[in-house]
Design a protein around this motif. Structure first.
Motif, PDB file in Angstrom:
ATOM      1  N   LEU A   1       5.522 -10.084   6.390  1.00 35.45           N
ATOM      2  CA  LEU A   1       5.891 -10.148   4.972  1.00 35.45           C
ATOM      3  C   LEU A   1       4.651 -10.209   4.091  1.00 35.45           C
ATOM      4  CD1 LEU A   1       8.035 -10.395   2.765  1.00 35.45           C
ATOM      5  CD2 LEU A   1       7.945 -12.885   3.096  1.00 35.45           C
ATOM      6  N   VAL A   2       3.680 -11.030   4.488  1.00 32.37           N
ATOM      7  CA  VAL A   2       2.450 -11.125   3.708  1.00 32.37           C
ATOM      8  C   VAL A   2       1.730  -9.783   3.672  1.00 32.37           C
ATOM      9  CG1 VAL A   2       0.146 -12.163   3.659  1.00 32.37           C
ATOM     10  CG2 VAL A   2       2.151 -13.588   4.073  1.00 32.37           C
ATOM     11  N   MET A   3       1.689  -9.057   4.818  1.00 31.38           N
ATOM     12  CA  MET A   3       1.024  -7.756   4.858  1.00 31.38           C
ATOM     13  C   MET A   3       1.714  -6.743   3.951  1.00 31.38           C
ATOM     14  SD  MET A   3      -1.575  -8.290   6.674  1.00 31.38           S
ATOM     15  CE  MET A   3      -2.142  -6.604   6.834  1.00 31.38           C
ATOM     16  N   VAL A   4       3.087  -6.801   3.946  1.00 26.31           N
ATOM     17  CA  VAL A   4       3.826  -5.896   3.069  1.00 26.31           C
ATOM     18  C   VAL A   4       3.540  -6.199   1.611  1.00 26.31           C
ATOM     19  CG1 VAL A   4       6.133  -5.239   2.298  1.00 26.31           C
ATOM     20  CG2 VAL A   4       5.643  -5.400   4.739  1.00 26.31           C
ATOM     21  N   VAL A   5       3.497  -7.486   1.280  1.00 27.66           N
ATOM     22  CA  VAL A   5       3.211  -7.876  -0.109  1.00 27.66           C
ATOM     23  C   VAL A   5       1.810  -7.408  -0.521  1.00 27.66           C
ATOM     24  CG1 VAL A   5       2.820  -9.846  -1.628  1.00 27.66           C
ATOM     25  CG2 VAL A   5       4.796  -9.827  -0.103  1.00 27.66           C
ATOM     26  N   ILE A   6       0.837  -7.600   0.380  1.00 25.39           N
ATOM     27  CA  ILE A   6      -0.536  -7.163   0.063  1.00 25.39           C
ATOM     28  C   ILE A   6      -0.590  -5.645  -0.126  1.00 25.39           C
ATOM     29  CG2 ILE A   6      -2.869  -6.942   1.017  1.00 25.39           C
ATOM     30  CD1 ILE A   6      -2.486  -9.646   2.337  1.00 25.39           C
TER      31      ILE A   6
ATOM     32  N   CYS B   1      -1.515  -3.702  -3.609  1.00 30.01           N
ATOM     33  CA  CYS B   1      -2.643  -2.773  -3.648  1.00 30.01           C
ATOM     34  C   CYS B   1      -2.194  -1.368  -4.069  1.00 30.01           C
ATOM     35  CB  CYS B   1      -3.340  -2.712  -2.291  1.00 30.01           C
ATOM     36  SG  CYS B   1      -4.213  -4.231  -1.858  1.00 30.01           S
ATOM     37  N   LEU B   2      -1.009  -0.947  -3.536  1.00 35.13           N
ATOM     38  CA  LEU B   2      -0.493   0.382  -3.877  1.00 35.13           C
ATOM     39  C   LEU B   2      -0.152   0.470  -5.364  1.00 35.13           C
ATOM     40  CD1 LEU B   2       0.357   3.189  -2.923  1.00 35.13           C
ATOM     41  CD2 LEU B   2       2.638   2.246  -2.428  1.00 35.13           C
ATOM     42  N   VAL B   3       0.437  -0.581  -5.902  1.00 37.57           N
ATOM     43  CA  VAL B   3       0.784  -0.594  -7.327  1.00 37.57           C
ATOM     44  C   VAL B   3      -0.484  -0.491  -8.179  1.00 37.57           C
ATOM     45  CG1 VAL B   3       1.721  -2.016  -9.185  1.00 37.57           C
ATOM     46  CG2 VAL B   3       2.956  -1.823  -7.023  1.00 37.57           C
ATOM     47  N   LEU B   4      -1.501  -1.277  -7.822  1.00 35.97           N
ATOM     48  CA  LEU B   4      -2.748  -1.216  -8.578  1.00 35.97           C
ATOM     49  C   LEU B   4      -3.382   0.171  -8.471  1.00 35.97           C
ATOM     50  CD1 LEU B   4      -4.356  -4.674  -7.711  1.00 35.97           C
ATOM     51  CD2 LEU B   4      -3.443  -3.950  -9.924  1.00 35.97           C
ATOM     52  N   TYR B   5      -3.332   0.733  -7.262  1.00 39.02           N
ATOM     53  CA  TYR B   5      -3.904   2.060  -7.066  1.00 39.02           C
ATOM     54  C   TYR B   5      -3.215   3.089  -7.939  1.00 39.02           C
ATOM     55  CZ  TYR B   5      -5.385   6.377  -4.772  1.00 39.02           C
ATOM     56  OH  TYR B   5      -5.882   7.621  -4.510  1.00 39.02           O
ATOM     57  N   ARG B   6      -1.876   3.040  -8.008  1.00 42.94           N
ATOM     58  CA  ARG B   6      -1.118   3.991  -8.828  1.00 42.94           C
ATOM     59  C   ARG B   6      -1.448   3.805 -10.310  1.00 42.94           C
ATOM     60  NH1 ARG B   6       3.396   6.366  -6.511  1.00 42.94           N
ATOM     61  NH2 ARG B   6       3.465   7.503  -8.493  1.00 42.94           N
TER      62      ARG B   6
END
Length: 358
Positions: free
Chosen positions: A336-341, A345-350
């Motif tokens: 769960l923590v890995m998915v959240v990270i 990160c993906l949201v910031l990248y977009r």
């Protein structure tokens, strides 16, 4: 005889009855020494003392002696023979003078800068584009003494060209001075045309999508055009003074041809000024592109730093040695923590991509 600048076909030299001088051994610094009567070169080799004695005993003709980088001791004998002013002689020995015209009691002293275009593969990689030298000329009633500095500024071809046109040399030493000035200004035109091609290539390179030209190379080209400008611009005043008849040593039939040389110099001056302004614009464009590239790089670095900060923060929190942590002993806690990270990160990248920071 009228001074005629145009050249016809090759003309043979008519024999002139003159006593053959005693053969003189040429010095390293004396390129040539000749006596001209009625525009024709007298046969034989002359020392400067024998040459001037021959001319003054005849009461006609003139001496043209060419020197190459003489030192103070070597030029002293020539200076004493022709009565050259000591300040002008000092300038002729030490060189590195700006183009100028000095008028003395019995002669004129003029400094002209010579230029040579240095061949290279591309202006974006060249270390030198323009090489300069100097020609100083002492002009008297019955003599012209030329002092040359630099390897590329030889006057041998010009001397042969003038000797094929006795009607030009019949106008006296001023015709030689005009020939030198005309030859030098013509070389300015040739160098400016070659420089124009380089600037066209440089302009295309500066505005290319992937610019191969750096600020250092632009400054080098700018330095070369300034070197050309220092050779061309100061010569306008001396040529104008010669054209206006600043001295009786310049006959009326020669003065008009100095005006023609002055017109050609004006053309070169306008070109060089345009080159200088264009290079300033290209340099500003290059610096602006470098600044934009640096800003783009900084935005990319900042964006990646923000993205990396998310997992760093989460991992940092879980790295603290507390007994009670959220979902610490839940078997799906790590995924769960890995998915959240990954999601953060993906949201910031977009977001950064949408704002063109990445």
């Amino acid at each position: 005889m009228a001074f005629i600048p145009s050249l016809g076909g090759r003309r043979g030299r008519n024999p002139v009855s003159a006593p053959r001088p005693t053969p003189a051994r040429k010095s390293e610094y004396v390129v040539d020494c000749a006596v001209y009567v009625d525009g024709k070169r007298l046969p034989g080799r002359w020392t400067h003392t024998d040459a001037v004695a021959e001319v003054r005993s005849r009461g006609e003709g003139f001496v043209w002696i060419g020197l190459h980088e003489p030192d103070a001791e070597q030029i002293q004998g020539v200076a004493e023979t022709f009565g050259l002013h000591e300040l002008a002689v000092e300038d002729a020995v030490h060189a590195h003078q700006r183009p100028k015209l000095d008028r003395y009691e019995s002669n004129l002293f003029i400094v002209l800068k010579t230029v040579r275009y240095v061949e290279h593969e591309s202006p974006t990689t060249a270390n030198e584009i323009v090489e300069t030298g100097e020609i100083m000329a002492f002009l008297g009633k019955d003599y012209v003494v030329t002092v040359r500095h630099g390897k590329h500024s030889g006057l041998h071809d010009l001397r042969e060209e003038l000797e094929r046109s006795p009607e030009r040399l019949s106008a006296g030493p001023a015709a030689v001075l005009h020939g030198i000035a005309d030859w030098i200004v013509d070389s300015y035109l040739a160098v400016s045309e070659a420089f124009e091609n380089d600037i066209d290539l440089l302009e295309r390179a500066v505005f290319a999508p992937r610019n191969p030209v750096g600020a250092e190379q632009m400054y080098l080209v700018k330095r070369e055009i300034l070197e050309l400008r220092r050779a061309v611009m100061p010569l306008a005043n001396p040529l104008r003074r010669l054209a206006e008849g600043c001295s009786p040593l310049i006959p009326d039939e020669v003065r008009s041809y100095f005006r023609d040389v002055d017109d050609h110099l004006t053309t070169v001056s306008e070109r060089v000024t345009a080159f200088d302004e264009l290079l300033t614009t290209l340099l500003d464009a290059t610096l602006a592109k470098i600044t934009l590239q640096q800003n783009s790089d900084m935005r990319k670095i900042t964006s990646w730093a923000a993205i990396v900060a998310v997992p760093t923060m989460v991992v940092g929190v879980y790295g603290m040695n507390f007994d009670f942590m959220p979902e610490l002993k839940w078997k799906f806690g790590y995924p769960l923590v890995m998915v959240v990270i990954f999601t953060a990160c993906l949201v910031l990248y977009r977001i950064f991509r949408k704002n063109r920071w990445l």
